[in-house]
Design a protein around this motif. Sequence first.
Motif, PDB file in Angstrom:
ATOM      1  N   THR A  91       4.682  15.022  -8.930  1.00  0.00           N
ATOM      2  CA  THR A  91       4.919  14.358  -7.704  1.00  0.00           C
ATOM      3  C   THR A  91       6.212  14.556  -7.109  1.00  0.00           C
ATOM      4  O   THR A  91       7.096  14.725  -7.735  1.00  0.00           O
ATOM      5  N   GLY A 130      -7.471  14.227  -8.781  1.00  0.00           N
ATOM      6  CA  GLY A 130      -6.199  14.804  -8.766  1.00  0.00           C
ATOM      7  C   GLY A 130      -6.103  15.964  -7.681  1.00  0.00           C
ATOM      8  O   GLY A 130      -7.082  16.745  -7.777  1.00  0.00           O
ATOM      9  N   LEU A 183      -4.883  10.730  -3.230  1.00  0.00           N
ATOM     10  CA  LEU A 183      -3.773  11.497  -3.527  1.00  0.00           C
ATOM     11  C   LEU A 183      -2.656  10.920  -3.852  1.00  0.00           C
ATOM     12  O   LEU A 183      -2.390   9.730  -3.286  1.00  0.00           O
ATOM     13  N   SER A 222     -10.142   9.005 -17.546  1.00  0.00           N
ATOM     14  CA  SER A 222      -8.741   8.805 -17.731  1.00  0.00           C
ATOM     15  C   SER A 222      -8.424   7.721 -18.732  1.00  0.00           C
ATOM     16  O   SER A 222      -7.684   7.733 -19.355  1.00  0.00           O
TER      17      SER A 222
END
Length: 259
Positions: free
Chosen positions: A40, A140, A159, A203
């Motif tokens: 990131t 992702g 995103l 997740s």
Amino acid sequence: MAAERLLILGGTAEAAALARAVLARFGDAFDVTTSLAGRTERPNPLPGRLRIGGFGGPAGLAAYLAEHEVDRLIDATHPFAARISTAARLACKETGVPRLMLLRPPWRRQPGDRWIEVDDMAAAAAVVGRIGWHAFLTVGAGEIACFAAVDEVRFLVRLVDPPRRPLPLRCCRVIVGRGPFSLAGERRRLKDHAIDVLVCKASGGAATEAKILAARELGLPVVMVRRPPREPGEAVETVASALNWLTSDRPCSRTERVP
Ligand code: NAP
């Protein structure tokens, strides 16, 4: 007494919470470094030390552990970050550094949920067009290309960072956002964009669960990519349990370890 050196493999909200909790509870007794892959552009601020970038596989991580005299490692990476977790297991085995995995609990399917569980992104891409026309894609940035060949589906893609180049999708709209997300916000998003299918990774954890709750409320189908198998070894689900592990006696410490 010298501070114990703790390396946290991070990139998750849980890793950040752990770094904060260790320093709040133990203060100077631990010298905490969090490691990020560097995916990131603007990581959230973290207490303690920060290092960014890959180690160079298991051998590189083992060399780092030895060079920096790391006493303990907590792998708090994302459940889908399989390569770094394998590297952590191998490197800790080689160097004798005690390792714990902080692994967020999975989401639980509830009666009435319309989950279509698949093994990988390719399988998700193969089914999404058979289920809906307007898909909310939250897998992702690294996985978007798997959906390049999907026809006749308009994607709403979320995103963390704005994309630097057009996404390889036939029809899409991008929104930028970083969790945690609220249930009210996710409900509104699904309605405003007329979403009729959600595509996500299994997740788990609280920060991104609201979309699952909103899909449940609205009766929407969810194409859910299963987690990869987890690495063998000691694992806990909460920061509190990880703190307890830090106070437990370990067979090896920096001073005791055979070089
Ligand atoms: P991955 O496939 O397991 O890792 C790929 C490579 O990135 C690793 O081999 C390693 O490079 C480097 N790497 C990964 N995590 C690192 C860390 N914490 N510190 C230093 N190097 C790291 O992982 P990924 O799926 O690309 O995820 C990358 C990072 O993003 C992870 O830290 C993860 O916690 C976070 N994240 C991932 C997801 C996801 O869905 N995968 C979601 C949210 C956050 P070397 O081999 O050179 O050491």
